[in-house]
Design a protein around this motif. Structure first.
Motif, PDB file in Angstrom:
ATOM      1  N   GLU A   1       0.868  -1.233   0.092  1.00 54.41           N
ATOM      2  CA  GLU A   1      -0.113  -0.136  -0.090  1.00 54.41           C
ATOM      3  C   GLU A   1       0.898   1.095  -0.002  1.00 54.41           C
ATOM      4  O   GLU A   1       0.541   2.253  -0.854  1.00 54.41           O
TER       5      GLU A   1
ATOM      6  N   CYS B   1      -6.132  -0.863   2.370  1.00 57.98           N
ATOM      7  CA  CYS B   1      -6.584  -0.556   1.349  1.00 57.98           C
ATOM      8  C   CYS B   1      -6.101  -1.316   0.202  1.00 57.98           C
ATOM      9  O   CYS B   1      -5.294  -0.988  -0.605  1.00 57.98           O
TER      10      CYS B   1
ATOM     11  N   ALA C   1      -2.934  -1.541  -2.551  1.00 58.18           N
ATOM     12  CA  ALA C   1      -1.985  -2.609  -2.466  1.00 58.18           C
ATOM     13  C   ALA C   1      -1.832  -3.272  -3.877  1.00 58.18           C
ATOM     14  O   ALA C   1      -0.695  -3.704  -4.342  1.00 58.18           O
TER      15      ALA C   1
END
Length: 235
Positions: free
Chosen positions: A6, A205, A209
């Protein structure tokens, strides 16, 4: 390692945004005063450093850093050729791909020595060395002026000693950025040895990623796409 993916995804998204504004300002002459402010330039350095740091972290999980390095450096050289032929105003002589490729190839040689240094000592030591070396491309180590002879050759630009008239639209020399890469490698050791909290492995998230796992493709394609869109818009 979802949090690492991320963070890398965020770094590449911001890099794409920066390069879009760079094209607008440098290639099309659009006036964007905030682009050259110290705050924006500082954020650019921070997120580029984050990208390099995470690349160093990934060395600890790679099956073959020799292969990664050769591919990355080869792509960097390809980018040099393409910009030289088609975008001379954005010629990249030694950009972030060249840097990462060289660091990846150097890491297996340094790894036996690095393994003797605990991460809690290696990370701050590398960050301190980065701070000491960050002005070397400008001719200084902190406030100490370096010998001008180092900058009079045209063959040490990759190390951090650009000669007179040197230009590279994307410039990340080994000094100081090798130390940022090695700090990431020490951090990777900590993750590898299970010293990081468990939430670093959990997704936060997923879209970021996903982007973080495909940064090479995005990096190679984003400038041609952005350039084409802006060319159509302005022409």
């Amino acid at each position: 390692m979802h949090l690492i993916d991320e963070a890398r995804g965020l770094a590449i998204v911001l890099m794409v945004i920066y390069h879009t504004f760079y094209d607008l300002v440098v290639l099309w002459g659009v006036s964007i005063p905030v682009f050259s402010t110290p705050l924006v330039q500082g954020l650019v350095v921070f997120f580029a450093g984050l990208f390099i740091f995470i690349s160093g972290t990934a060395c600890c999980f790679s099956r073959s850093n020799w292969k990664r390095g050769a591919i990355c450096l080869g792509l960097g050289m390809g980018l040099t050729l393409v910009t030289w032929l088609f975008l001379p105003e954005s010629f990249i002589r030694f950009g972030i791909l060249h840097l990462l490729g060289c660091c990846m190839l150097l890491y297996p040689l340094l790894e036996p020595l690095l393994r003797r240094i605990p991460p809690w000592a290696g990370i701050p030591a590398c960050l301190l060395l980065w701070a000491l070396a960050c002005r070397i491309p400008e001719g200084y180590c902190l406030s100490l002026e370096l010998p001008r002879a180092l900058y009079q050759t045209h063959w040490l630009f990759w190390l951090g000693f650009p000669g007179n008239g040197f230009f590279s639209a994307d410039y990340f020399p080994m000094l100081p950025w090798l130390f940022c890469f090695l700090a990431g490698a020490f951090f990777g050791r900590s993750v590898q040895e299970g010293r990081m909290p468990p939430w670093i492995r959990k997704p936060h998230c997923p879209p970021l990623a996903f982007i973080g796992r495909h940064t090479m493709i995005i990096y190679l394609l984003h400038q041609p796409i952005v350039y084409s869109i802006l060319w159509i818009a302005f022409r």
